[in-house]
Motif scaffolding. Sequence first.
Motif, PDB file in Angstrom:
ATOM      1  N   GLU A 139      39.372  84.068  79.380  1.00  0.00           N
ATOM      2  CA  GLU A 139      40.179  85.359  79.774  1.00  0.00           C
ATOM      3  C   GLU A 139      41.259  84.843  80.931  1.00  0.00           C
ATOM      4  OE1 GLU A 139      39.342  88.408  77.891  1.00  0.00           O
ATOM      5  OE2 GLU A 139      37.812  87.340  77.116  1.00  0.00           O
ATOM      6  N   LEU A 140      42.365  84.805  80.320  1.00  0.00           N
ATOM      7  CA  LEU A 140      43.556  84.319  81.140  1.00  0.00           C
ATOM      8  C   LEU A 140      44.851  85.500  81.424  1.00  0.00           C
ATOM      9  CD1 LEU A 140      43.896  81.024  79.188  1.00  0.00           C
ATOM     10  CD2 LEU A 140      42.578  81.528  81.461  1.00  0.00           C
ATOM     11  N   THR A 141      45.294  85.030  82.530  1.00  0.00           N
ATOM     12  CA  THR A 141      46.508  85.874  82.868  1.00  0.00           C
ATOM     13  C   THR A 141      47.829  85.188  81.997  1.00  0.00           C
ATOM     14  OG1 THR A 141      45.822  86.354  84.885  1.00  0.00           O
ATOM     15  CG2 THR A 141      48.311  86.720  84.362  1.00  0.00           C
ATOM     16  N   GLY A 142      47.855  83.822  82.107  1.00  0.00           N
ATOM     17  CA  GLY A 142      48.921  83.056  81.577  1.00  0.00           C
ATOM     18  C   GLY A 142      48.509  81.540  81.254  1.00  0.00           C
ATOM     19  N   ALA A 143      49.030  80.769  80.582  1.00  0.00           N
ATOM     20  CA  ALA A 143      48.820  79.331  80.245  1.00  0.00           C
ATOM     21  C   ALA A 143      50.141  78.535  80.393  1.00  0.00           C
ATOM     22  CB  ALA A 143      48.203  79.323  79.030  1.00  0.00           C
TER      23      ALA A 143
ATOM     24  N   ALA B 183      47.102  80.073  69.640  1.00  0.00           N
ATOM     25  CA  ALA B 183      45.800  80.408  70.105  1.00  0.00           C
ATOM     26  C   ALA B 183      45.677  80.798  71.529  1.00  0.00           C
ATOM     27  CB  ALA B 183      44.465  79.691  69.817  1.00  0.00           C
ATOM     28  N   LEU B 184      46.182  79.992  71.962  1.00  0.00           N
ATOM     29  CA  LEU B 184      46.412  80.253  73.636  1.00  0.00           C
ATOM     30  C   LEU B 184      47.285  81.677  74.028  1.00  0.00           C
ATOM     31  CD1 LEU B 184      47.180  77.073  75.378  1.00  0.00           C
ATOM     32  CD2 LEU B 184      45.336  78.640  75.895  1.00  0.00           C
ATOM     33  N   GLY B 185      47.921  82.029  73.067  1.00  0.00           N
ATOM     34  CA  GLY B 185      48.876  83.325  73.016  1.00  0.00           C
ATOM     35  C   GLY B 185      47.863  84.515  73.166  1.00  0.00           C
ATOM     36  N   ASP B 186      46.592  84.257  72.203  1.00  0.00           N
ATOM     37  CA  ASP B 186      45.647  85.285  72.151  1.00  0.00           C
ATOM     38  C   ASP B 186      44.862  85.638  73.264  1.00  0.00           C
ATOM     39  OD1 ASP B 186      46.725  85.656  69.502  1.00  0.00           O
ATOM     40  OD2 ASP B 186      45.504  84.540  68.535  1.00  0.00           O
ATOM     41  N   ARG B 187      44.789  84.588  74.062  1.00  0.00           N
ATOM     42  CA  ARG B 187      43.906  84.431  75.388  1.00  0.00           C
ATOM     43  C   ARG B 187      44.588  85.042  76.362  1.00  0.00           C
ATOM     44  NH1 ARG B 187      39.804  85.286  72.935  1.00  0.00           N
ATOM     45  NH2 ARG B 187      38.885  85.216  74.783  1.00  0.00           N
ATOM     46  N   VAL B 188      45.590  85.071  76.626  1.00  0.00           N
ATOM     47  CA  VAL B 188      46.394  85.520  77.854  1.00  0.00           C
ATOM     48  C   VAL B 188      46.499  87.216  77.761  1.00  0.00           C
ATOM     49  CG1 VAL B 188      47.862  83.440  78.016  1.00  0.00           C
ATOM     50  CG2 VAL B 188      49.008  85.494  76.585  1.00  0.00           C
TER      51      VAL B 188
ATOM     52  N   GLN C  73      44.372  93.108  96.360  1.00  0.00           N
ATOM     53  CA  GLN C  73      44.334  91.696  95.872  1.00  0.00           C
ATOM     54  C   GLN C  73      45.192  91.390  94.652  1.00  0.00           C
ATOM     55  OE1 GLN C  73      39.841  91.305  95.292  1.00  0.00           O
ATOM     56  NE2 GLN C  73      39.580  90.624  97.494  1.00  0.00           N
ATOM     57  N   ARG C  74      45.940  90.268  94.672  1.00  0.00           N
ATOM     58  CA  ARG C  74      46.667  89.915  93.630  1.00  0.00           C
ATOM     59  C   ARG C  74      45.856  88.915  92.862  1.00  0.00           C
ATOM     60  NH1 ARG C  74      51.990  91.626  94.566  1.00  0.00           N
ATOM     61  NH2 ARG C  74      52.437  92.318  96.988  1.00  0.00           N
ATOM     62  N   ARG C  75      45.366  89.257  91.778  1.00  0.00           N
ATOM     63  CA  ARG C  75      44.299  88.363  91.167  1.00  0.00           C
ATOM     64  C   ARG C  75      44.769  88.006  89.873  1.00  0.00           C
ATOM     65  NH1 ARG C  75      40.228  91.349  89.298  1.00  0.00           N
ATOM     66  NH2 ARG C  75      38.766  89.714  89.307  1.00  0.00           N
ATOM     67  N   THR C  76      45.059  86.498  89.568  1.00  0.00           N
ATOM     68  CA  THR C  76      45.315  85.982  88.333  1.00  0.00           C
ATOM     69  C   THR C  76      44.410  84.766  87.940  1.00  0.00           C
ATOM     70  OG1 THR C  76      46.991  84.653  89.764  1.00  0.00           O
ATOM     71  CG2 THR C  76      47.915  86.622  88.568  1.00  0.00           C
ATOM     72  N   ARG C  77      44.636  84.493  86.573  1.00  0.00           N
ATOM     73  CA  ARG C  77      43.880  83.158  86.130  1.00  0.00           C
ATOM     74  C   ARG C  77      44.698  82.476  84.932  1.00  0.00           C
ATOM     75  NH1 ARG C  77      39.086  85.229  83.807  1.00  0.00           N
ATOM     76  NH2 ARG C  77      38.068  84.954  85.820  1.00  0.00           N
ATOM     77  N   PHE C  78      45.179  81.221  85.337  1.00  0.00           N
ATOM     78  CA  PHE C  78      45.969  80.401  84.499  1.00  0.00           C
ATOM     79  C   PHE C  78      45.153  79.389  84.115  1.00  0.00           C
ATOM     80  CE2 PHE C  78      48.613  82.416  87.902  1.00  0.00           C
ATOM     81  CZ  PHE C  78      49.370  83.358  87.046  1.00  0.00           C
TER      82      PHE C  78
ATOM     83  N   LEU D  93      44.744  85.741  95.162  1.00  0.00           N
ATOM     84  CA  LEU D  93      43.449  85.289  94.746  1.00  0.00           C
ATOM     85  C   LEU D  93      43.620  84.835  93.411  1.00  0.00           C
ATOM     86  CD1 LEU D  93      40.852  87.669  95.744  1.00  0.00           C
ATOM     87  CD2 LEU D  93      41.218  85.650  96.703  1.00  0.00           C
ATOM     88  N   ALA D  94      43.991  83.376  93.023  1.00  0.00           N
ATOM     89  CA  ALA D  94      44.492  82.701  91.743  1.00  0.00           C
ATOM     90  C   ALA D  94      43.503  81.733  91.364  1.00  0.00           C
ATOM     91  CB  ALA D  94      45.922  82.414  91.872  1.00  0.00           C
ATOM     92  N   GLU D  95      43.210  81.618  90.221  1.00  0.00           N
ATOM     93  CA  GLU D  95      42.478  80.630  89.595  1.00  0.00           C
ATOM     94  C   GLU D  95      43.540  79.712  88.842  1.00  0.00           C
ATOM     95  OE1 GLU D  95      38.294  81.382  88.379  1.00  0.00           O
ATOM     96  OE2 GLU D  95      39.252  83.288  88.284  1.00  0.00           O
ATOM     97  N   VAL D  96      43.493  78.447  89.017  1.00  0.00           N
ATOM     98  CA  VAL D  96      44.458  77.512  88.017  1.00  0.00           C
ATOM     99  C   VAL D  96      43.272  76.584  87.523  1.00  0.00           C
ATOM    100  CG1 VAL D  96      46.254  76.159  87.835  1.00  0.00           C
ATOM    101  CG2 VAL D  96      46.280  77.970  89.469  1.00  0.00           C
TER     102      VAL D  96
END
Length: 481
Positions: free
Chosen positions: A139-143, A158-163, A63-68, A118-121
Motif C-alpha cells: 500500500e503506497l503513496t508513490g513509487a 501494476a505499480l500505478g495500481d498500488r499508489v 504527522q505527514r505520513r507517506t510510503r514510497f 514520517l516517511a518510509e522509503v
Amino acid sequence: MNTQHPLPAHVVRYVAPPTIARFMASRALYRGIMGPVGSGKSSACSVELMAKALAQAPDHTGQRRTRFAVVRNTYRELKDTTLKTWLSWFPEEDFGPFGSTDMTHRLDLALADGTRLLAEVLFRALDKPQDVKKLLSLELTGAWVNEARELPLSLVEALGDRVERFPSAREGGCTWAGVILDTNPPDTDHWWHRLAEEDRPNNWSFFLQPGGLIEHDGAFHHNPQAENLDNLPEDFYLRRMAGKNARHIRVYYCGRYGFVQDGMPVYPEFDEPRHVAAQILDPVQGLPLYVGLDFGLTPAAALAQRMPDGRWRYLDELVTQNMGMVRFAALLNDLLRSRYPGLTPVIWGDPAGMARAQTDERTPYDILRANGLHARPTHTNDPLLRREAMAAALARSIDELPGLSLSPRCTTLIRGMAGAWRYRRLAVAGFERYDETPEKNRFSHICEAAQYLLVGAGEGQRLLTPEGPAKNRQAKALTGR
C-alpha cells in the motif's frame, strides 16, 4: 517553534535544470524522464520523492505520513547505484539510519512548522518472482522506477495500481500520488518509445533531456544545452567517448534512442553504414526471390535476391511470436502476393522442420505445401557453416559494393546482425569468456532464417569448393571491413 529546544536544520539545496523542472511540475500519474548518463535523473527523482513527502498534508495529529517504493531490476544495481544516490542526498547522520535488513529508510523528522515528517522509503529489487509478488501487495503513496528500460511495462502499470493507497482515505488520503520513472535511452522498439513517441496516452508525461554530446556529420561535439554540467567534471562526455563505438556514444552520451551491444556479436563482420541500404531496396523482376525460414513457435522468414554479379540484397522479413505454422504460412503468402507479385519464390528452411509434432502428424513443410508454398530443407543445419556463409557474403566486395546489403525494411534482422544476436558473456572472473552457441532470443530466429536462405542457395557449398582460375569472376574477399 520552541526556542528553548531549536530543531535541527536539514538543508538540502537543489536547483532543477529546465527539463527536470518541467518533469517535477507535471501532475500526470506516470511521469518519465530520459536523458544521457550524468544528467541528474536519479538525483532529481530522489529529491522529488522527498518534496512529495514534505508536501503531504498533515493528519489530525500533525504527522505527514507517506510510503514510497523505489524499484530497480536487480539487488546489486539497487544497492550499488540507486540507494547510494538516495543516501548521498539524505544521509543517515541527518535523516536517520537506513535499515539494511528490510532495505527501508524510515524518516522521522520534526519540521519547522510544528508538524512531523514520517516517511518510509522501501527499496525493492525484482530478482525473483516472489520479490515482484511482495512489491505488488504494498500500500503506497508513490513509487520511483529507476532505470525503467530494464523493467516490463506490465510491472510499471501494476505499480500505478498500488499508489494512492497510503495514507488511506479515512486517514486523510494522499496529497500526491503517482509513479515517477527515469531511464537512459532504450531502443526504438521498447515500450517507453512507443508510449512517449507514438501512443502518448492520457495521464502519462515524458520528458527528454538534451544530450551531453551532439552529432554532426559523423563527429561528436559538446552540446552547450546539456544539463547538470555544473555537477560534472570538465569535458565529462568528451573524455568518456574515447574508445567507445558510435552506437554507445549516441545512446549514453547523446541521449538518443538506440541499441547498445552486450556480449560478443555473432557477426563482427557486419558494418551497419556499409551493409544497410540508405533506402528501401525494390525487387528486380526476372530474378528468383529466395526465402529462408526458421520454424518453432517464433517462425521467421527472410527474403532476398542474388544479383547477376553475385551481390545479395535482403529485401524484407517476416517476424512473428507465438504463432503456429498455419497462420504463418498465410502471412507469408500475403507478403509474397502484396509486395513481390510476379516473382518465383525459392524457399529453403531448417532441416529440423521435417520432424512431426506430437500433436500433429504434419511437418512444417507439409503445412507450407498445403498453402501453396513449396519449401525445401537445406542439406545441413551446421551452425558453423551457416555462420561462415553469412560472414563470407558480408566480407565480400564486388566492384567496391558490399557483397550483402539489407533493406531498411529488415529492421529485426539489422538489429540482430548489429549485435543483438550474440554470444552471451559468461560470469568468469579475470578474463572475458563467451558461450559457445549464440543466445536464443527474438533476434536469433530471423538471423537463422537468413542463414538458411544462403545455405540453400549454395553459399555454404561455395565455402567448401575451391575456386579455379578459369572460373568466371567472383567476388573479391576482404579480410576487414
